[in-house]
Design a protein around this motif. Structure first.
Motif, PDB file in Angstrom:
ATOM      1  N   ILE A 107      23.739 -55.519 -29.015  1.00 64.56           N
ATOM      2  CA  ILE A 107      24.930 -55.352 -28.185  1.00 64.56           C
ATOM      3  C   ILE A 107      25.598 -56.704 -27.978  1.00 64.56           C
ATOM      4  CG2 ILE A 107      23.666 -55.616 -26.008  1.00 64.56           C
ATOM      5  CD1 ILE A 107      25.524 -53.507 -24.806  1.00 64.56           C
ATOM      6  N   ASP A 108      26.928 -56.694 -27.933  1.00 64.61           N
ATOM      7  CA  ASP A 108      27.666 -57.931 -27.699  1.00 64.61           C
ATOM      8  C   ASP A 108      29.075 -57.559 -27.240  1.00 64.61           C
ATOM      9  OD1 ASP A 108      28.179 -60.597 -27.488  1.00 64.61           O
ATOM     10  OD2 ASP A 108      27.772 -61.098 -29.590  1.00 64.61           O
ATOM     11  N   ALA A 109      29.848 -58.565 -26.843  1.00 66.21           N
ATOM     12  CA  ALA A 109      31.210 -58.353 -26.372  1.00 66.21           C
ATOM     13  C   ALA A 109      32.090 -59.501 -26.830  1.00 66.21           C
ATOM     14  CB  ALA A 109      31.247 -58.230 -24.852  1.00 66.21           C
ATOM     15  N   SER A 110      33.398 -59.240 -26.897  1.00 65.75           N
ATOM     16  CA  SER A 110      34.355 -60.252 -27.314  1.00 65.75           C
ATOM     17  C   SER A 110      35.600 -60.159 -26.445  1.00 65.75           C
ATOM     18  CB  SER A 110      34.725 -60.057 -28.789  1.00 65.75           C
ATOM     19  OG  SER A 110      35.708 -60.991 -29.197  1.00 65.75           O
ATOM     20  N   HIS A 111      36.136 -61.319 -26.059  1.00 60.10           N
ATOM     21  CA  HIS A 111      37.332 -61.378 -25.228  1.00 60.10           C
ATOM     22  C   HIS A 111      38.567 -61.481 -26.111  1.00 60.10           C
ATOM     23  CE1 HIS A 111      40.453 -63.320 -22.724  1.00 60.10           C
ATOM     24  NE2 HIS A 111      39.883 -62.683 -21.722  1.00 60.10           N
ATOM     25  N   LYS A 136      38.057 -57.137 -22.673  1.00 61.00           N
ATOM     26  CA  LYS A 136      36.832 -57.308 -23.445  1.00 61.00           C
ATOM     27  C   LYS A 136      36.545 -56.044 -24.254  1.00 61.00           C
ATOM     28  CE  LYS A 136      33.989 -60.749 -21.049  1.00 61.00           C
ATOM     29  NZ  LYS A 136      32.712 -60.964 -20.328  1.00 61.00           N
ATOM     30  N   HIS A 137      36.133 -56.264 -25.502  1.00 61.76           N
ATOM     31  CA  HIS A 137      35.659 -55.180 -26.356  1.00 61.76           C
ATOM     32  C   HIS A 137      34.144 -55.284 -26.449  1.00 61.76           C
ATOM     33  CE1 HIS A 137      39.811 -55.385 -28.554  1.00 61.76           C
ATOM     34  NE2 HIS A 137      39.891 -54.797 -27.371  1.00 61.76           N
ATOM     35  N   HIS A 138      33.461 -54.240 -26.038  1.00 58.00           N
ATOM     36  CA  HIS A 138      32.003 -54.196 -26.073  1.00 58.00           C
ATOM     37  C   HIS A 138      31.562 -53.282 -27.205  1.00 58.00           C
ATOM     38  CE1 HIS A 138      31.800 -55.910 -21.908  1.00 58.00           C
ATOM     39  NE2 HIS A 138      32.983 -55.309 -21.842  1.00 58.00           N
ATOM     40  N   VAL A 139      30.504 -53.665 -27.912  1.00 59.14           N
ATOM     41  CA  VAL A 139      30.049 -52.873 -29.056  1.00 59.14           C
ATOM     42  C   VAL A 139      28.528 -52.814 -29.071  1.00 59.14           C
ATOM     43  CG1 VAL A 139      30.101 -54.896 -30.582  1.00 59.14           C
ATOM     44  CG2 VAL A 139      30.180 -52.603 -31.567  1.00 59.14           C
ATOM     45  N   THR A 146      26.246 -51.152 -38.007  1.00 56.70           N
ATOM     46  CA  THR A 146      27.177 -50.036 -37.870  1.00 56.70           C
ATOM     47  C   THR A 146      27.441 -49.792 -36.394  1.00 56.70           C
ATOM     48  OG1 THR A 146      26.340 -49.009 -39.888  1.00 56.70           O
ATOM     49  CG2 THR A 146      27.591 -47.614 -38.378  1.00 56.70           C
ATOM     50  N   PRO A 147      28.680 -49.861 -35.947  1.00 56.65           N
ATOM     51  CA  PRO A 147      28.962 -49.647 -34.512  1.00 56.65           C
ATOM     52  C   PRO A 147      28.658 -48.211 -34.101  1.00 56.65           C
ATOM     53  CG  PRO A 147      31.005 -49.789 -35.767  1.00 56.65           C
ATOM     54  CD  PRO A 147      29.905 -50.145 -36.716  1.00 56.65           C
ATOM     55  N   LEU A 148      27.837 -48.072 -33.081  1.00 59.75           N
ATOM     56  CA  LEU A 148      27.486 -46.757 -32.552  1.00 59.75           C
ATOM     57  C   LEU A 148      28.407 -46.351 -31.411  1.00 59.75           C
ATOM     58  CD1 LEU A 148      23.601 -47.203 -32.498  1.00 59.75           C
ATOM     59  CD2 LEU A 148      24.977 -46.088 -34.259  1.00 59.75           C
ATOM     60  N   ARG A 149      28.728 -47.299 -30.529  1.00 59.66           N
ATOM     61  CA  ARG A 149      29.661 -47.048 -29.427  1.00 59.66           C
ATOM     62  C   ARG A 149      30.449 -48.314 -29.157  1.00 59.66           C
ATOM     63  NH1 ARG A 149      30.929 -42.068 -28.122  1.00 59.66           N
ATOM     64  NH2 ARG A 149      31.500 -42.735 -26.017  1.00 59.66           N
ATOM     65  N   VAL A 150      31.686 -48.150 -28.708  1.00 63.07           N
ATOM     66  CA  VAL A 150      32.511 -49.280 -28.285  1.00 63.07           C
ATOM     67  C   VAL A 150      33.155 -48.914 -26.948  1.00 63.07           C
ATOM     68  CG1 VAL A 150      32.971 -50.073 -30.630  1.00 63.07           C
ATOM     69  CG2 VAL A 150      34.523 -48.434 -29.559  1.00 63.07           C
ATOM     70  N   SER A 151      33.510 -49.925 -26.172  1.00 62.11           N
ATOM     71  CA  SER A 151      34.145 -49.665 -24.883  1.00 62.11           C
ATOM     72  C   SER A 151      35.083 -50.817 -24.536  1.00 62.11           C
ATOM     73  CB  SER A 151      33.102 -49.472 -23.768  1.00 62.11           C
ATOM     74  OG  SER A 151      32.390 -50.673 -23.550  1.00 62.11           O
ATOM     75  N   LEU A 152      35.944 -50.564 -23.557  1.00 58.63           N
ATOM     76  CA  LEU A 152      36.962 -51.521 -23.131  1.00 58.63           C
ATOM     77  C   LEU A 152      36.822 -51.805 -21.647  1.00 58.63           C
ATOM     78  CD1 LEU A 152      39.728 -53.038 -23.623  1.00 58.63           C
ATOM     79  CD2 LEU A 152      40.824 -50.866 -22.974  1.00 58.63           C
ATOM     80  N   THR A 153      36.841 -53.079 -21.270  1.00 50.92           N
ATOM     81  CA  THR A 153      36.834 -53.475 -19.865  1.00 50.92           C
ATOM     82  C   THR A 153      37.791 -54.650 -19.684  1.00 50.92           C
ATOM     83  OG1 THR A 153      35.048 -55.104 -20.068  1.00 50.92           O
ATOM     84  CG2 THR A 153      34.409 -52.824 -19.624  1.00 50.92           C
ATOM     85  N   GLY A 154      37.980 -55.066 -18.435  1.00 49.74           N
ATOM     86  CA  GLY A 154      38.755 -56.258 -18.159  1.00 49.74           C
ATOM     87  C   GLY A 154      38.019 -57.501 -18.606  1.00 49.74           C
ATOM     88  N   ARG A 243      43.496 -57.863 -32.202  1.00 48.94           N
ATOM     89  CA  ARG A 243      43.197 -59.278 -31.970  1.00 48.94           C
ATOM     90  C   ARG A 243      43.872 -59.791 -30.713  1.00 48.94           C
ATOM     91  NH1 ARG A 243      44.402 -61.308 -38.167  1.00 48.94           N
ATOM     92  NH2 ARG A 243      43.105 -59.719 -39.205  1.00 48.94           N
ATOM     93  N   THR A 244      44.976 -59.164 -30.338  1.00 52.22           N
ATOM     94  CA  THR A 244      45.687 -59.471 -29.104  1.00 52.22           C
ATOM     95  C   THR A 244      46.111 -58.151 -28.478  1.00 52.22           C
ATOM     96  OG1 THR A 244      46.530 -61.555 -30.003  1.00 52.22           O
ATOM     97  CG2 THR A 244      47.662 -60.659 -28.068  1.00 52.22           C
TER      98      THR A 244
END
Length: 272
Positions: A107-111, A136-139, A146-154, A243-244
């Motif tokens: 699991i990881d996240a990117s801003h 933030k995109h969490h994966v 292979t991405p199993l789930r992704v989510s969006l947060t502030g 990307r933005t």
């Protein structure tokens, strides 16, 4: 052989997507203007996703319809839960093709910076530079990235807040005989997820946590298996629109994120 453009939907993939889309029957009396073909409109949405072009500048000569039509169709499909159902189907297909590995997950996240939506709940100051708002995109990925789930947060939300929601949101992945798979055996994460309470909750779910601890020197060796999460984020950020953040509404940016997830799963399946 001519390489297919990323916004072109193959016949095989469309055969999977079409049954999941909402049905719209034309009225017998006063039918109105004929609805633009869903396949063409989806390709218009993908064109915006991959090129990052503004909706109003979507080229009409491509036959995808207007930008406003594609925007409304994306909002409609997002509200109907089409992408979540498509992800489940594609994950089943991948497991059937023996291309999923549940032995471990990462699991990881990117801003990503946000140009719009500063008043939205899922936009916040960057933890590194508070003058830069973003999301933030969490994966969560399997052992092969292979991405199993992704989510969006502030952008201000701690990474660990999405640990359990992503794990609990994993669908029952079928595709083989026997009981469906829903959880990995081991979960790898970096120091951003270093909380003993979450380690305990993972163990309660039958998952072994392998999370780096703060204050300890580097050399844990987790990077040898955790890099797949960073690779999956790079795949998700291949489309320029992700990307933005240019969307004011959270649900529309999340729709692009979930759609990119679907296309990543489709790209990993040799049948498509």
């Amino acid at each position: 052989m001519v390489r297919r453009k990323p916004w072109e939907v193959s016949d095989e993939l469309w055969a999977v997507i079409e049954p999941l889309l909402p049905r719209h029957e034309r009225r017998f009396r006063h039918p109105g203007r004929k609805r633009i073909d869903d396949r063409k409109t989806l390709q218009g949405v993908l064109f915006v996703l991959y090129t990052g072009i503004q909706w109003e500048y979507l080229p009409q000569e491509l036959g995808f319809g207007s930008g406003s039509t594609c925007w409304r169709r994306l909002a409609e499909w997002q509200e109907a839960g089409v992408w979540e159902e498509l992800q489940r189907v594609l994950l089943d297909r991948l497991r059937e093709a023996d291309r999923l590995d549940f032995s471990r997950a990462a699991i990881d996240a990117s801003h990503v910076p946000a140009k719009r939506g500063r008043s939205s709940p899922k936009v916040g100051p960057s933890p590194v530079d508070r003058a830069r708002p973003g999301s933030k995109h969490h994966v969560l990925t399997d052992a092969r990235g292979t991405p199993l789930r992704v989510s969006l947060t502030g952008g201000h939300r701690n990474d660990v807040t999405q640990l359990l929601p992503l794990v609990d949101a994993l669908p029952r992945v079928r595709g083989k005989r026997g009981r469906p798979r829903r959880k990995p055996r081991v979960l790898y994460a970096d120091r951003g997820y270093d909380h003993d309470v979450y380690r305990r909750r993972l163990r309660e779910r039958g998952i072994v946590p392998r999370i780096a601890r703060r204050g300890e020197p580097h050399g844990s060796g987790l990077g040898r298996v955790r890099w797949v999460a960073e690779s999956a984020i790079a795949w998700l950020h291949g489309p320029r629109r992700l990307r933005t953040r240019w969307e004011t509404r959270d649900d529309m940016h999340d729709a692009f994120l979930q759609l990119a997830h679907c296309m990543t799963l489709a790209r990993k399946n040799p049948a498509f």
